[in-house]
Motif scaffolding. Structure first.
Motif, mmCIF file in Angstrom:
data_model
loop_
_atom_site.group_PDB
_atom_site.id
_atom_site.type_symbol
_atom_site.label_atom_id
_atom_site.label_comp_id
_atom_site.label_asym_id
_atom_site.label_seq_id
_atom_site.Cartn_x
_atom_site.Cartn_y
_atom_site.Cartn_z
ATOM 1 N N LEU A 86 0.820 -1.217 0.000
ATOM 2 C CA LEU A 86 0.000 0.000 0.000
ATOM 3 C C LEU A 86 0.852 1.263 0.000
ATOM 4 O O LEU A 86 0.437 2.297 -0.516
ATOM 5 N N ASP A 87 2.033 1.204 0.619
ATOM 6 C CA ASP A 87 2.959 2.336 0.628
ATOM 7 C C ASP A 87 2.295 3.606 1.166
ATOM 8 O O ASP A 87 2.292 4.666 0.547
ATOM 9 N N VAL A 88 1.740 3.490 2.366
ATOM 10 C CA VAL A 88 1.049 4.622 2.992
ATOM 11 C C VAL A 88 2.060 5.668 3.457
ATOM 12 O O VAL A 88 3.112 5.331 4.008
ATOM 13 N N GLN A 89 1.716 6.941 3.263
ATOM 14 C CA GLN A 89 2.559 8.053 3.700
ATOM 15 C C GLN A 89 1.825 8.874 4.757
ATOM 16 O O GLN A 89 0.588 8.839 4.852
ATOM 17 N N ARG A 90 2.587 9.595 5.553
ATOM 18 C CA ARG A 90 1.985 10.475 6.565
ATOM 19 C C ARG A 90 1.052 11.476 5.876
ATOM 20 O O ARG A 90 1.355 12.023 4.825
ATOM 21 N N GLY A 91 -0.101 11.697 6.481
ATOM 22 C CA GLY A 91 -1.062 12.647 5.939
ATOM 23 C C GLY A 91 -2.018 12.069 4.923
ATOM 24 O O GLY A 91 -2.937 12.763 4.483
ATOM 25 N N HIS A 92 -1.846 10.814 4.551
ATOM 26 C CA HIS A 92 -2.732 10.202 3.566
ATOM 27 C C HIS A 92 -4.147 10.002 4.120
ATOM 28 O O HIS A 92 -4.353 9.847 5.325
ATOM 29 N N VAL A 112 -0.619 6.759 8.857
ATOM 30 C CA VAL A 112 -0.991 8.060 8.284
ATOM 31 C C VAL A 112 -0.676 9.211 9.232
ATOM 32 O O VAL A 112 -0.578 10.374 8.796
ATOM 33 N N GLY A 113 -0.530 8.933 10.523
ATOM 34 C CA GLY A 113 -0.209 9.982 11.480
ATOM 35 C C GLY A 113 -1.397 10.856 11.814
ATOM 36 O O GLY A 113 -2.492 10.697 11.276
ATOM 37 N N GLU A 114 -1.164 11.803 12.687
ATOM 38 C CA GLU A 114 -2.274 12.630 13.179
ATOM 39 C C GLU A 114 -2.846 13.548 12.110
ATOM 40 O O GLU A 114 -3.985 14.010 12.229
ATOM 41 N N ASP A 115 -2.101 13.816 11.042
ATOM 42 C CA ASP A 115 -2.620 14.654 9.956
ATOM 43 C C ASP A 115 -3.332 13.843 8.885
ATOM 44 O O ASP A 115 -3.895 14.416 7.942
ATOM 45 N N GLY A 116 -3.310 12.519 8.994
ATOM 46 C CA GLY A 116 -4.008 11.670 8.043
ATOM 47 C C GLY A 116 -5.319 11.166 8.609
ATOM 48 O O GLY A 116 -5.691 11.467 9.753
ATOM 49 N N HIS A 117 -6.034 10.401 7.796
ATOM 50 C CA HIS A 117 -7.332 9.895 8.257
ATOM 51 C C HIS A 117 -7.612 8.545 7.613
ATOM 52 O O HIS A 117 -7.267 8.306 6.454
ATOM 53 N N VAL A 118 -8.263 7.646 8.384
ATOM 54 C CA VAL A 118 -8.617 6.314 7.928
ATOM 55 C C VAL A 118 -10.122 6.125 8.059
ATOM 56 O O VAL A 118 -10.710 6.468 9.089
ATOM 57 N N ASP A 141 -8.228 8.464 17.339
ATOM 58 C CA ASP A 141 -9.299 9.367 16.937
ATOM 59 C C ASP A 141 -9.221 9.796 15.477
ATOM 60 O O ASP A 141 -9.943 10.712 15.057
ATOM 61 N N ASN A 142 -8.356 9.155 14.685
ATOM 62 C CA ASN A 142 -8.305 9.502 13.263
ATOM 63 C C ASN A 142 -8.825 8.369 12.391
ATOM 64 O O ASN A 142 -8.420 8.195 11.243
ATOM 65 N N VAL A 143 -9.751 7.557 12.957
ATOM 66 C CA VAL A 143 -10.398 6.466 12.223
ATOM 67 C C VAL A 143 -11.905 6.587 12.368
ATOM 68 O O VAL A 143 -12.416 6.744 13.482
ATOM 69 N N ASP A 144 -12.622 6.503 11.245
ATOM 70 C CA ASP A 144 -14.075 6.370 11.243
ATOM 71 C C ASP A 144 -14.421 4.938 10.851
ATOM 72 O O ASP A 144 -13.919 4.426 9.840
ATOM 73 N N VAL A 145 -15.272 4.281 11.651
ATOM 74 C CA VAL A 145 -15.737 2.930 11.331
ATOM 75 C C VAL A 145 -17.171 3.055 10.844
ATOM 76 O O VAL A 145 -18.044 3.537 11.567
ATOM 77 N N PRO A 156 -18.625 9.778 0.902
ATOM 78 C CA PRO A 156 -18.463 10.974 1.752
ATOM 79 C C PRO A 156 -17.027 11.270 2.148
ATOM 80 O O PRO A 156 -16.693 12.425 2.430
ATOM 81 N N GLY A 157 -16.170 10.268 2.196
ATOM 82 C CA GLY A 157 -14.780 10.510 2.578
ATOM 83 C C GLY A 157 -13.825 10.654 1.418
ATOM 84 O O GLY A 157 -12.633 10.895 1.604
ATOM 85 N N ALA A 158 -14.332 10.482 0.191
ATOM 86 C CA ALA A 158 -13.482 10.528 -1.001
ATOM 87 C C ALA A 158 -13.064 11.966 -1.320
ATOM 88 O O ALA A 158 -13.730 12.920 -0.902
ATOM 89 N N PRO A 159 -11.967 12.134 -2.060
ATOM 90 C CA PRO A 159 -11.125 11.087 -2.643
ATOM 91 C C PRO A 159 -10.086 10.596 -1.639
ATOM 92 O O PRO A 159 -9.735 11.287 -0.693
ATOM 93 N N TYR A 160 -9.592 9.376 -1.900
ATOM 94 C CA TYR A 160 -8.611 8.747 -1.027
ATOM 95 C C TYR A 160 -7.262 8.622 -1.741
ATOM 96 O O TYR A 160 -7.199 8.439 -2.953
#
Length: 412
Positions: A86-92, A112-118, A141-145, A156-160
């Motif tokens: 996946l090669d995730v970067q901070r802020g993604h 993704v770090g605190e500036d990213g969101h899942v 607190d940076n994840v929505d289930v 609603p969360g796009a684009p990713y």
């Protein structure tokens, strides 16, 4: 004062798990290794003991009425494989299909770090509730289930920047491709055909469509109860479930005709194609599943069926090609030693049924073709820009139609 760490403490067990994952060749990136170290897996599977929580194995958390696995904490090595891809970067911004226990979302949250969101999505309310509760308990607190059909993505969360499926898929829904940014990456454990699956990392191709940038053999619990579910059926070949055949939605012939097929006349064909010690058969499997009408399917075998001589497969996790009332499965026998003194295994095919002789010879011929012309070639996977069938089997190009988007398999 530092806490005491024993060999059975979560910290020690987690380090041992990571060592096994890395020894297997996964967690190649420093960031993925750090995420595995930072997230406590036992917190997400509280109903098992610590040793099971940190074993490099799945932890089943939900089964269906037929005892089929509906949800689990995936094997840590395979989790690391997909995260490497996946090669995730901070802020993604990341969308995960299949919330499971919440463990993978926690790993993504760390990446993704605190500036990213899942955003992680699942079709079952109880799974969603468990993942929410586990994530909230660790103050992530940076994840929505989200409760919903993951095959539709989550507009609603796009684009990713990244989309990852933590469940096995067959079709590739439009929503996943359309909800990615232009430079985005999609990672999916895809069932290619029959029982052959690979984890594919796709990026947009320069001329349109999508092209794999990485792939690896793996398997996952399938997507279900939605617009892109992948139902599977197991056929009892023996009447006592000692030999079963797993069939898929692309198999449309009468499965009842396979019952008792192993009691019918037997044909044994040896190919002259050898494999070395610990050499993977995955590319031969891929070739057979692309070339054979019935694809290549999983045929789980109980040891009793082998001991009785009913079947002589290469492995207990056998692979077979079904037909219209006939069956051919892969076998192996010793073939001497290589230059290092390690054993070689010759590949064979055992056929049963009215046309079992013909089917076994056809499978053997394809194995020899692969060995002669394609064994040393690299393979690429594509999602073509349109539905034009550009198959050319003699050149190693196959167009595999399926719901939503076809996949092209290309020996380069």
């Amino acid at each position: 004062m530092n806490a005491i760490v024993t060999e059975t403490s979560p910290e020690a067990l987690r380090e041992a798990m990571i060592d096994k994952v890395k020894d297997a060749g996964y967690a190649r990136s420093r960031s993925v290794e750090e995420a595995l170290r930072a997230v406590e897996r036992h917190h997400y599977v509280p109903d098992v003991d610590l040793a099971a929580a940190y074993a490099n194995d799945i932890v089943v958390t939900k089964r269906g009425a037929d005892d089929a696995v509906l949800s689990c904490a995936s094997q840590p090595g395979i989790v690391a494989l997909l995260l490497d891809q996946l090669d995730v970067q901070r802020g993604h911004r990341v969308l995960e299909i299949g919330a499971g226990t919440g463990y993978n979302a926690a790993l993504l949250a760390h990446l993704v770090g605190e500036d990213g969101h899942v955003t992680t999505i699942d079709v079952d309310a109880d799974i969603v509730e468990h993942a929410r509760e586990r994530l909230a308990a660790t103050d992530i607190d940076n994840v929505d289930v989200v409760l919903g059909d993951g095959a539709c993505g989550h507009q609603p969360g796009a684009p990713y920047d990244r989309i990852i499926a933590s469940v096995g898929v067959y079709g590739i829904p439009d929503g996943w491709l359309s909800q990615l940014v232009s430079a985005g990456r999609l990672v999916i454990p895809a069932r290619i055909r029959g029982g052959v699956s690979r984890s594919l990392a796709f990026e947009r191709a320069p001329g349109g469509g999508w092209r794999s940038v990485d792939d690896a053999m793996c398997g996952f619990v399938p997507l279900r109860d939605g617009v892109a579910d992948d139902p599977r059926r197991r056929v009892d070949l023996t009447g006592d479930n000692s030999v079963k055949l797993q069939m898929h939605q692309e198999h449309t012939f009468d499965l009842g005709r396979l019952a008792g097929v192993l009691d019918q006349p037997r044909t044994e064909v040896w190919t002259g194609v050898n494999f070395g010690w610990m050499e993977s058969l995955e590319w031969m499997y891929l070739w057979l599943t692309c070339t054979m009408d019935g694809a290549l399917c999983s045929m789980p075998v109980e040891q009793a069926a082998i001991d009785s001589g009913l079947v002589t497969p290469m492995f207990r996790s056998a692979m077979a090609v079904p037909g219209e009332g006939e069956l051919a499965y892969l076998a192996g026998r010793p073939a001497g030693q290589d230059s290092n003194g390690r054993g070689l295994t010759e590949t064979g095919v055992v056929g049963h049924g009215p046309a079992g002789n013909r089917l076994a010879h056809r499978v053997a011929d394809e194995i020899r073709t692969w060995d002669r012309n394609f064994r040393n070639r690299a393979v690429r996977f594509e999602v073509p820009a349109d539905d034009t069938d550009l198959s050319h089997p003699s050149r190693g190009r196959f167009f595999l139609d399926r719901p939503h988007h076809p996949i092209a398999v290309v020996w380069q």
